[in-house]
Write an enzyme that holds these catalytic residues in place. Structure first.
Site, PDB file in Angstrom:
ATOM      1  N   VAL A  13      11.233  52.758  33.305  1.00  0.00           N
ATOM      2  CA  VAL A  13      12.226  53.955  33.282  1.00  0.00           C
ATOM      3  C   VAL A  13      13.262  53.528  34.216  1.00  0.00           C
ATOM      4  O   VAL A  13      14.482  53.762  33.707  1.00  0.00           O
ATOM      5  CB  VAL A  13      11.390  55.188  33.772  1.00  0.00           C
ATOM      6  CG1 VAL A  13      12.425  56.258  34.068  1.00  0.00           C
ATOM      7  CG2 VAL A  13      10.520  55.623  32.910  1.00  0.00           C
ATOM      8  N   LYS A  76       8.077  45.032  39.127  1.00  0.00           N
ATOM      9  CA  LYS A  76       7.304  45.330  40.378  1.00  0.00           C
ATOM     10  C   LYS A  76       7.719  44.365  41.452  1.00  0.00           C
ATOM     11  O   LYS A  76       7.767  43.087  41.172  1.00  0.00           O
ATOM     12  CB  LYS A  76       6.021  45.182  39.945  1.00  0.00           C
ATOM     13  CG  LYS A  76       5.020  45.829  41.323  1.00  0.00           C
ATOM     14  CD  LYS A  76       3.497  45.898  40.614  1.00  0.00           C
ATOM     15  CE  LYS A  76       2.665  46.472  41.590  1.00  0.00           C
ATOM     16  NZ  LYS A  76       1.231  46.577  41.452  1.00  0.00           N
ATOM     17  N   ALA A  77       7.844  44.882  42.565  1.00  0.00           N
ATOM     18  CA  ALA A  77       8.098  44.100  43.921  1.00  0.00           C
ATOM     19  C   ALA A  77       6.812  43.010  44.052  1.00  0.00           C
ATOM     20  O   ALA A  77       5.739  43.133  43.689  1.00  0.00           O
ATOM     21  CB  ALA A  77       8.333  45.174  45.291  1.00  0.00           C
ATOM     22  N   SER A 129      18.820  53.822  44.978  1.00  0.00           N
ATOM     23  CA  SER A 129      18.239  55.056  45.382  1.00  0.00           C
ATOM     24  C   SER A 129      18.724  56.245  44.543  1.00  0.00           C
ATOM     25  O   SER A 129      19.900  56.234  44.281  1.00  0.00           O
ATOM     26  CB  SER A 129      18.293  55.464  46.874  1.00  0.00           C
ATOM     27  OG  SER A 129      17.676  56.856  47.274  1.00  0.00           O
ATOM     28  N   GLY A 130      17.851  57.195  44.157  1.00  0.00           N
ATOM     29  CA  GLY A 130      18.294  58.320  43.480  1.00  0.00           C
ATOM     30  C   GLY A 130      17.357  58.841  42.427  1.00  0.00           C
ATOM     31  O   GLY A 130      17.485  59.627  41.482  1.00  0.00           O
ATOM     32  N   LYS A 183      17.770  49.658  52.374  1.00  0.00           N
ATOM     33  CA  LYS A 183      17.082  50.595  51.392  1.00  0.00           C
ATOM     34  C   LYS A 183      15.772  50.779  52.236  1.00  0.00           C
ATOM     35  O   LYS A 183      15.350  52.054  51.961  1.00  0.00           O
ATOM     36  CB  LYS A 183      16.773  49.743  50.192  1.00  0.00           C
ATOM     37  CG  LYS A 183      16.057  50.668  49.215  1.00  0.00           C
ATOM     38  CD  LYS A 183      16.703  52.109  49.007  1.00  0.00           C
ATOM     39  CE  LYS A 183      16.057  52.609  47.658  1.00  0.00           C
ATOM     40  NZ  LYS A 183      14.553  52.828  47.428  1.00  0.00           N
ATOM     41  N   HIS A 186      16.357  53.494  54.795  1.00  0.00           N
ATOM     42  CA  HIS A 186      16.622  54.623  53.856  1.00  0.00           C
ATOM     43  C   HIS A 186      15.450  55.525  53.583  1.00  0.00           C
ATOM     44  O   HIS A 186      15.229  56.580  53.821  1.00  0.00           O
ATOM     45  CB  HIS A 186      17.516  54.635  52.691  1.00  0.00           C
ATOM     46  CG  HIS A 186      17.712  55.638  51.548  1.00  0.00           C
ATOM     47  ND1 HIS A 186      16.310  55.667  50.785  1.00  0.00           N
ATOM     48  CD2 HIS A 186      18.601  56.280  51.287  1.00  0.00           C
ATOM     49  CE1 HIS A 186      16.729  56.758  50.099  1.00  0.00           C
ATOM     50  NE2 HIS A 186      17.926  57.314  50.436  1.00  0.00           N
ATOM     51  N   ASN A 187      14.356  54.683  53.022  1.00  0.00           N
ATOM     52  CA  ASN A 187      13.033  55.268  52.597  1.00  0.00           C
ATOM     53  C   ASN A 187      12.302  55.687  53.825  1.00  0.00           C
ATOM     54  O   ASN A 187      11.819  56.825  53.766  1.00  0.00           O
ATOM     55  CB  ASN A 187      12.160  54.288  51.981  1.00  0.00           C
ATOM     56  CG  ASN A 187      12.879  54.242  50.322  1.00  0.00           C
ATOM     57  OD1 ASN A 187      13.911  54.468  50.079  1.00  0.00           O
ATOM     58  ND2 ASN A 187      12.062  53.583  49.460  1.00  0.00           N
ATOM     59  N   GLU A 190      13.782  58.882  54.571  1.00  0.00           N
ATOM     60  CA  GLU A 190      13.406  59.896  53.557  1.00  0.00           C
ATOM     61  C   GLU A 190      11.936  60.412  53.790  1.00  0.00           C
ATOM     62  O   GLU A 190      11.673  61.615  53.488  1.00  0.00           O
ATOM     63  CB  GLU A 190      13.192  59.052  52.151  1.00  0.00           C
ATOM     64  CG  GLU A 190      12.850  59.843  51.030  1.00  0.00           C
ATOM     65  CD  GLU A 190      12.643  59.221  49.640  1.00  0.00           C
ATOM     66  OE1 GLU A 190      11.812  58.882  49.193  1.00  0.00           O
ATOM     67  OE2 GLU A 190      13.518  58.280  49.379  1.00  0.00           O
TER      68      GLU A 190
END
Length: 484
Positions: A13, A76-77, A129-130, A183, A186-187, A190
């Protein structure tokens, strides 16, 4: 047919939505997915009438891209990213750039950047992000790595990123793994933000018996304030408006209280320990998700361990207002911890981060977007050497003005047996940070006593260490009858 400006590998996605975003901004793109049927489905459904060319081998994919090639990898990481890179390397030419847009561990990005740059290729580790909607309509982008590679990408990234009043939500973060480190943090923020909101909900629901409509109204009102206006508060209000057709009750009440995680919160905690930066709110949020997974044990414990009972007996609206103030104060501590971690990483890992710019690009497109990020940006623009957001005049005074309510909320939670680990950790952080003296003088004495680890004295220069033979001193004191 003309060559493609941009390439995307990986059509889950997020990959699909980013591809469509790039194409919608006027850039012809190429797409490739390991599974041909996934590519065919994308082309037959979402890519119809779009300027998108599908490739069914990596060789074909590389050949239809214009040089220097810019290839976004959305797989995938971990090992899958390494596998795609190894397949691409022999097909690329000097100056081409690979972009990893997944949630990769920043250390992996450091390694990949060094490897590819040594081969004359560029590598950009880019935090995105988003969520699904942000990827399609405009995310917050955090690219780091090869700066020349970023400059080639800049015309595209500035168009596909979210747009706010002071520009697109993208900037060059720094070398190596800087983008993915930012990032990751950021997470982590979050995680803290989400846990704090959950605790506010828990308090109001279980001490005041508030229902879905009342909670929706409260969070909607909070979202119209300067302090709490944010994406997460907005979607929380929306969540409470959803009714489960099977039970005719708020859908949230039908969701099992066992939360998942994909690792970035845990990575943030590990990185903070490695760099020596306290982030207790974020740690509490990660730990709360871990604890939530023990559902069966918690059910069993609830049947045999007595807990306080009762409801809040004071003024309902006053308590709601106090919870709002406690949420804001705790939220500020969570952001302060995240920014302090970024600041330490900037110097220790040579990222040279611009904290004001990072706050700016988080203002739109991302999960932690919030109105008060503009104030954070202003605080770091005004004082780039700011040690902690709690020291910024506006935030300092905001917390001082609200700390009584914050403390009262925690007292109520403790009295009624409602766990508020992130609220509590935030207040502990605030109280520890504002104190000139902490009890770790005793800790140092204990360490020196059992392990001769030495200690510094308050009446001597910092960096001068002393050791005491504690048992000998104690015996001498007993013999002389003194305690000096």
């Amino acid at each position: 047919m003309a060559k493609r400006t941009f390439g995307v590998i990986g059509l889950a996605v997020m990959g699909e939505n980013l591809a469509l975003n790039v194409e919608s901004r006027g850039f012809p793109i190429a797409v490739y997915n390991r599974s041909a049927d996934k590519t065919e489905k994308f082309m037959a459904v979402r890519a119809v009438d779009k300027d998108i060319k599908a490739a069914y081998s990596l060789e074909e994919f590389v050949q239809i891209l214009e040089r220097p090639r810019n290839i976004l990898v959305m797989v995938k990481a971990g090992q899958p990213v390494d596998a795609v890179i190894e397949q691409l390397k022999p097909l690329l030419e000097q100056g081409d750039t690979i972009i990893d847009g997944g949630n990769s561990l920043y250390g992996d990005t450091e390694r990949r950047t060094k490897d590819l740059e040594s081969s004359g290729l560029g590598f950009v580790g880019m935090g995105v992000s988003g969520g699904e909607e942000g990827a399609l309509k405009g995310p917050s982008l955090m690219p780091g790595g090869t700066e020349s590679g970023y400059r080639d990408l800049e015309p595209i990234l500035t168009k596909i990123a979210a747009q706010v009043d002071d520009g697109p939500c993208v900037t060059y973060i720094g070398p190596g793994g800087a983008g993915h480190f930012v990032k990751m943090v950021h997470n982590g923020i979050e995680y803290g933000d989400m846990q704090l909101i959950a605790e506010a909900y828990d308090l109001m629901k279980n001490t005041l018996d508030l229902g879905g409509e009342e909670l929706e109204s409260i969070f909607t009102q909070w979202n119209h304030t300067d302090e709490l206006n944010s994406f997460l508060i907005e979607i929380t209000a929306d969540i409470f408006s959803n009714i489960d057709p099977e039970t005719d009750k708020p859908l949230v009440d039908s969701i099992l209280d066992s939360a998942g995680q994909k690792g970035t919160g845990r990575w943030t905690v590990v990185s903070s320990l490695e760099l020596g930066v306290p982030i207790p709110t974020i740690y509490a949020a990660v730990n709360a998700r871990v604890m939530s997974a023990y559902k069966d044990e918690r059910i069993a414990a609830s049947k045999v361990i007595e807990a306080p009972t009762g409801k809040y007996q004071g003024d309902k609206q006053q308590f709601i207002d106090k919870v709002r103030d406690a949420l804001y104060c705790s939220k500020m501590c969570s952001y302060a911890q995240g920014m302090a971690l970024l600041s330490k990483a900037s110097s220790e890992l040579n990222f040279n981060l611009n904290l004001a710019e990072i706050a700016r690009i988080w203002k739109g497109g991302c999960i932690i977007q919030a109105r008060f990020l503009d104030k954070i940006k202003h605080a770091f623009n005004e004082n780039p050497a700011l040690l902690n957001l709690l020291l910024a005049p506006e935030f300092k005074q905001s917390i001082i003005d609200r700390q009584s309510a914050w403390r009262e909320v925690l007292i109520t939670a403790n009295q009624l047996g409602i766990a508020v680990p992130a609220f509590s950790s935030s207040l502990d952080y605030f109280d520890s940070y504002r104190r000139a003296n902490l009890p770790q003088n005793l800790t140092q004495a204990q360490r020196d006593y059992f392990g001769a680890h030495t200690y510094e004295r308050v009446d001597r220069p910092r960096g001068e260490f002393t050791h005491t033979e504690w048992t000998k001193v104690a015996k001498q004191s007993l013999q002389t009858g003194t305690t000096d």
